[in-house]
Design a protein around this motif. Sequence first.
Motif, PDB file in Angstrom:
ATOM      1  N   LEU A 259       0.979  -1.191   0.044  1.00 32.08           N
ATOM      2  CA  LEU A 259      -0.014  -0.193  -0.007  1.00 32.08           C
ATOM      3  C   LEU A 259       0.897   1.119   0.067  1.00 32.08           C
ATOM      4  N   GLN A 260       1.952   1.250   0.688  1.00 32.16           N
ATOM      5  CA  GLN A 260       2.945   2.419   0.767  1.00 32.16           C
ATOM      6  C   GLN A 260       3.650   2.701  -0.743  1.00 32.16           C
ATOM      7  N   LYS A 261       3.977   1.446  -1.296  1.00 29.11           N
ATOM      8  CA  LYS A 261       4.698   1.545  -2.714  1.00 29.11           C
ATOM      9  C   LYS A 261       3.562   2.161  -3.672  1.00 29.11           C
ATOM     10  N   ALA A 262       2.303   1.812  -3.379  1.00 30.94           N
ATOM     11  CA  ALA A 262       1.458   2.287  -4.510  1.00 30.94           C
ATOM     12  C   ALA A 262       0.778   3.609  -3.854  1.00 30.94           C
ATOM     13  N   GLY A 263       1.396   4.018  -2.920  1.00 26.34           N
ATOM     14  CA  GLY A 263       0.869   5.391  -2.449  1.00 26.34           C
ATOM     15  C   GLY A 263      -0.425   5.791  -1.955  1.00 26.34           C
ATOM     16  N   PHE A 264      -0.986   4.617  -1.486  1.00 30.12           N
ATOM     17  CA  PHE A 264      -2.364   4.853  -0.580  1.00 30.12           C
ATOM     18  C   PHE A 264      -2.146   5.212   0.722  1.00 30.12           C
ATOM     19  N   VAL A 265      -0.908   4.946   1.348  1.00 27.23           N
ATOM     20  CA  VAL A 265      -0.703   5.426   2.661  1.00 27.23           C
ATOM     21  C   VAL A 265       0.934   5.809   2.624  1.00 27.23           C
ATOM     22  N   ASP A 266       1.119   6.527   4.089  1.00 28.91           N
ATOM     23  CA  ASP A 266       2.526   6.947   4.000  1.00 28.91           C
ATOM     24  C   ASP A 266       3.431   6.176   5.026  1.00 28.91           C
ATOM     25  N   GLU A 267       4.547   6.495   5.390  1.00 26.36           N
ATOM     26  CA  GLU A 267       5.297   5.689   6.190  1.00 26.36           C
ATOM     27  C   GLU A 267       4.793   5.408   7.423  1.00 26.36           C
TER      28      GLU A 267
END
Length: 377
Positions: free
Chosen positions: A301-309
């Motif tokens: 999800l982080q890689k796809a940009g839906f959530v941050d670190e």
Amino acid sequence: MVDYKNILTGVAERLSSLREERPSAGTRYRLMGVLADIMEAVEMLSKEVLDRVSQEAVLDADVDADFDVMSEEVLSWELTIKNDDLQELTQQVNDALGGLSNVLSQIGSQLSRHHSNEEYARLYEQEKRRYLGSKTAKSARKTFDEWKEDQCYGTPSLEDIVDYALEKLVHMFNKGVFSARVEHIQRTTRYPGEFDFEQLDVDTESRKLIYKNYAVLRKLVDYTDGFLVVNAARVGQHFYASRREEKAKANRTNFLKYMHKITLAQEEYKKLQDAQQESEDSSLLPDVLATGMAMKYWKRLQKAGFVDEHYQLSPTTTRKQAMYIADVFSDKLQMRSKWKPFQELWHINNLAQEKWEMQETGKSPARSEEIDKIFED
């Protein structure tokens, strides 16, 4: 009919053009054509000189005359008569050859530099493959694993690994791997923030030697993200330059061996660092969303940009997308409470209402297919 004068005129023009173009393999090929033309012009010029001389060589001479002496006198006489003409033409040939030599030197220098880097890198890779397939490399791996078990009880700390790598550096220096290069270093070079040699229990002279060896090493490796990374071209060049030195083969093997050990330590350091980071990150999540399987989906999800670190929704993620993610996520983890953990994590309410509206309209949120792929096993 083409004569040497026309050829030399063309050669001068082509050389002028070649000097301005960008060096390439094609340039070298065209230069070889120029060289062939110059050789042809030289041959034509030589033939004309011989023809002119031979016309005067048929003399009414005594049979007892020394033919060699007579030939030298005739040749000298002919060359004196044609001196002005020949001098100009000879100068043209010499100029053309000189120009060709300079251009060939420049092109060769630039091309060889490019190809040498590739060749040097290939040389290093060959040596590295040979070493990694040897018993020495297998022994190094075994020794490292034994160090972890015996000295660190299987779980070394970051400080333990740094000390191990530092120890292997010093071992490599003591083996004299860079001894021939160190002799030429006039002053000690320091690289703050890389390795703290001050912590070593050694006298001043030994510490200076360590600094100098490290300065040589840093000409061969890059310091990237806190790690020493071999520069293949530079190490290959070092191997080639030192091939005739005494103990060259032993020093080459020792370099590969100790850099291998340092690399093993750095890989262990990175794994431990990543594990600690993951542990710290998972502390931000409720237990039900911090399992091994859950962390795999969070990274996607982080890689796809839906959530941050920090696992919070990105500004571009809509409420409907958040609902869809929570819905699929909870199903994958077989969570008893579908919405509450996500609503508390994201500080958002009524995700169930968003699900009901989607079912009513039959319309999935944007990028729903991409979200489905994220949760594919």
